[in-house]
Enzyme design. Structure first.
Site, PDB file in Angstrom:
ATOM      1  N   THR A  34       0.988  -1.248  -0.002  1.00 11.74           N
ATOM      2  CA  THR A  34       0.130  -0.124  -0.122  1.00 11.74           C
ATOM      3  C   THR A  34       0.974   1.309  -0.050  1.00 11.74           C
ATOM      4  O   THR A  34       1.847   1.199   0.482  1.00 11.74           O
ATOM      5  CB  THR A  34      -0.953   0.219   1.030  1.00 11.74           C
ATOM      6  OG1 THR A  34      -0.147  -0.035   2.478  1.00 11.74           O
ATOM      7  CG2 THR A  34      -1.835  -1.256   1.306  1.00 11.74           C
ATOM      8  N   GLY A  35       0.291   2.346  -0.529  1.00  7.40           N
ATOM      9  CA  GLY A  35       1.137   3.388  -0.779  1.00  7.40           C
ATOM     10  C   GLY A  35       2.354   3.437  -1.659  1.00  7.40           C
ATOM     11  O   GLY A  35       3.410   3.669  -1.431  1.00  7.40           O
ATOM     12  N   ALA A  36       1.997   2.697  -2.756  1.00  9.94           N
ATOM     13  CA  ALA A  36       3.105   2.094  -3.604  1.00  9.94           C
ATOM     14  C   ALA A  36       3.595   3.027  -4.520  1.00  9.94           C
ATOM     15  O   ALA A  36       4.476   2.797  -5.290  1.00  9.94           O
ATOM     16  CB  ALA A  36       2.638   0.728  -4.339  1.00  9.94           C
ATOM     17  N   SER A  37       3.101   4.441  -4.703  1.00 13.32           N
ATOM     18  CA  SER A  37       3.217   5.217  -6.053  1.00 13.32           C
ATOM     19  C   SER A  37       4.347   5.900  -5.514  1.00 13.32           C
ATOM     20  O   SER A  37       4.935   6.885  -6.581  1.00 13.32           O
ATOM     21  CB  SER A  37       2.016   5.781  -6.269  1.00 13.32           C
ATOM     22  OG  SER A  37       1.580   6.736  -5.115  1.00 13.32           O
ATOM     23  N   ILE A  40       8.736   5.154   0.003  1.00 13.15           N
ATOM     24  CA  ILE A  40       9.190   3.581   0.569  1.00 13.15           C
ATOM     25  C   ILE A  40       8.510   2.567  -0.247  1.00 13.15           C
ATOM     26  O   ILE A  40       9.123   1.604  -0.958  1.00 13.15           O
ATOM     27  CB  ILE A  40       8.859   3.324   1.990  1.00 13.15           C
ATOM     28  CG1 ILE A  40       9.907   4.538   2.821  1.00 13.15           C
ATOM     29  CG2 ILE A  40       9.462   2.135   2.424  1.00 13.15           C
ATOM     30  CD1 ILE A  40       9.287   4.608   4.263  1.00 13.15           C
ATOM     31  N   GLY A  41       7.258   2.666  -0.616  1.00 11.67           N
ATOM     32  CA  GLY A  41       6.518   1.785  -1.316  1.00 11.67           C
ATOM     33  C   GLY A  41       7.004   1.520  -2.660  1.00 11.67           C
ATOM     34  O   GLY A  41       7.038   0.503  -3.132  1.00 11.67           O
ATOM     35  N   TYR A 179      -0.701  13.101  13.909  1.00 12.89           N
ATOM     36  CA  TYR A 179       0.264  12.169  13.131  1.00 12.89           C
ATOM     37  C   TYR A 179       0.833  11.006  14.329  1.00 12.89           C
ATOM     38  O   TYR A 179       0.542   9.890  14.085  1.00 12.89           O
ATOM     39  CB  TYR A 179       1.490  12.682  12.804  1.00 12.89           C
ATOM     40  CG  TYR A 179       2.228  11.578  12.325  1.00 12.89           C
ATOM     41  CD1 TYR A 179       2.156  11.099  10.872  1.00 12.89           C
ATOM     42  CD2 TYR A 179       3.849  11.450  12.759  1.00 12.89           C
ATOM     43  CE1 TYR A 179       3.086  10.107  10.317  1.00 12.89           C
ATOM     44  CE2 TYR A 179       4.453  10.649  12.224  1.00 12.89           C
ATOM     45  CZ  TYR A 179       4.121  10.099  11.219  1.00 12.89           C
ATOM     46  OH  TYR A 179       5.027   8.963  10.616  1.00 12.89           O
TER      47      TYR A 179
END
Length: 283
Positions: A34-37, A40-41, A179
């Site tokens: 997830t958060g691949a775009s 870190i992803g 956060y």
């Protein structure tokens, strides 16, 4: 990989991982990121490009995911992309339905999607939505995702890798209430659930990170000159955990921060408000 300065080389020593072991361990595995775009992803996805894996890349930016799919599939990994805002109920349900239709199930989840907000409480008085949207993506979304896929991971004796923050293990600091609360909430949930997940044969890994030089930190200009990890370096740490099944990664120096949080908490909670008060009066 970005070049570290002397201080960064001391704070973030190199990570050595065996690509041959990684390839052997992951051959034929299905990995959800997830958060691949970006950040870190994205780096994790590219690091796995030359391994025979099935990558499922999830993010909000479909155009960027399409570019990544084209580039990664020039190597040997197979890529499925899924555009979704994990805060959106319908899009989350569509993603979960897609995952449950996978012919070989799911082997690894890299829970990386998240947002960060740096804002004082005084500037948040009319911004309750900052807290709801931060909790939505940093806490509720990964919990909902994992609750759904745990049976798939149990069947394949899989692994969950949580990308967390050192702040979850330290005394809270000003300006990061939204956060830190959201990241600490998920970290506590994950550490509690891990005891049961391990019993079920599911490996769990928590990656506690300091500042990482990703697009997420750009809005905070003060961070531009602070020591920060390279996302490529973090990707190596994440991928190494896929074959070592190490339960947690923490920077070597975090123990000193934790001891300070315990033994000097009273002093810090007195000193910091005084500093903030003088700063405010000096404006």
């Amino acid at each position: 990989m970005q070049k570290y300065n002397l201080l960064e080389r001391l704070l973030f020593p190199p990570t050595y991982f065996n690509k041959k072991k990684l390839s052997s361990k992951l051959k034929g595995k299905t990995i959800l990121i997830t958060g691949a775009s970006s950040g870190i992803g994205e780096k994790v996805a590219y690091l796995l490009a030359d391994i025979h894996t099935n990558l499922i890349l999830v993010a909000r930016r479909e155009e960027k995911l399409s570019i990544m799919k084209s580039e990664i599939e020039k190597e040997v990994a197979k890529v499925s992309i899924f555009r979704a805002d994990l805060r959106n109920k319908e899009e989350m349900e569509e993603l979960l339905a897609f995952i449950h239709r996978l012919p070989d199930g799911l082997d690894i989840v890299v829970s990386n999607a998240g947002i960060s907000i740096n804002r004082s409480i005084n500037n948040s008085l009319d911004r309750y939505h900052d807290f709801t949207r931060t909790m939505a993506i940093n806490y509720f979304a990964p919990v909902q995702l994992l609750l759904s896929v745990i049976p798939l991971l149990e069947k394949n004796k899989g692994q969950i890798i949580s990308i967390s923050t050192v702040n979850a293990l330290l005394i809270p600091i000003p300006f990061w209430a939204a956060y830190q609360a959201s990241k600490s909430a998920f970290d506590t949930w994950f550490r509690s659930a891990a005891l049961e997940l391990n019993m079920m044969g599911i490996s769990t890994t928590s990656i506690y990170l300091p500042l990482v030089r990703t697009p997420m930190i750009l809005p905070t200009t003060a961070y531009l000159k602070m020591p920060a990890m390279c996302p490529n370096h973090v990707a190596q740490i994440v991928c190494k955990s896929m074959y070592t099944k190490r339960k947690k990664y923490r920077p070597w120096w975090l123990i000193f921060g934790q001891l300070t949080s315990i033994f000097f908490r009273g002093i810090l909670e007195t000193y910091i408000p005084n500093v903030l008060r003088k700063r405010r009066e000096g404006k």
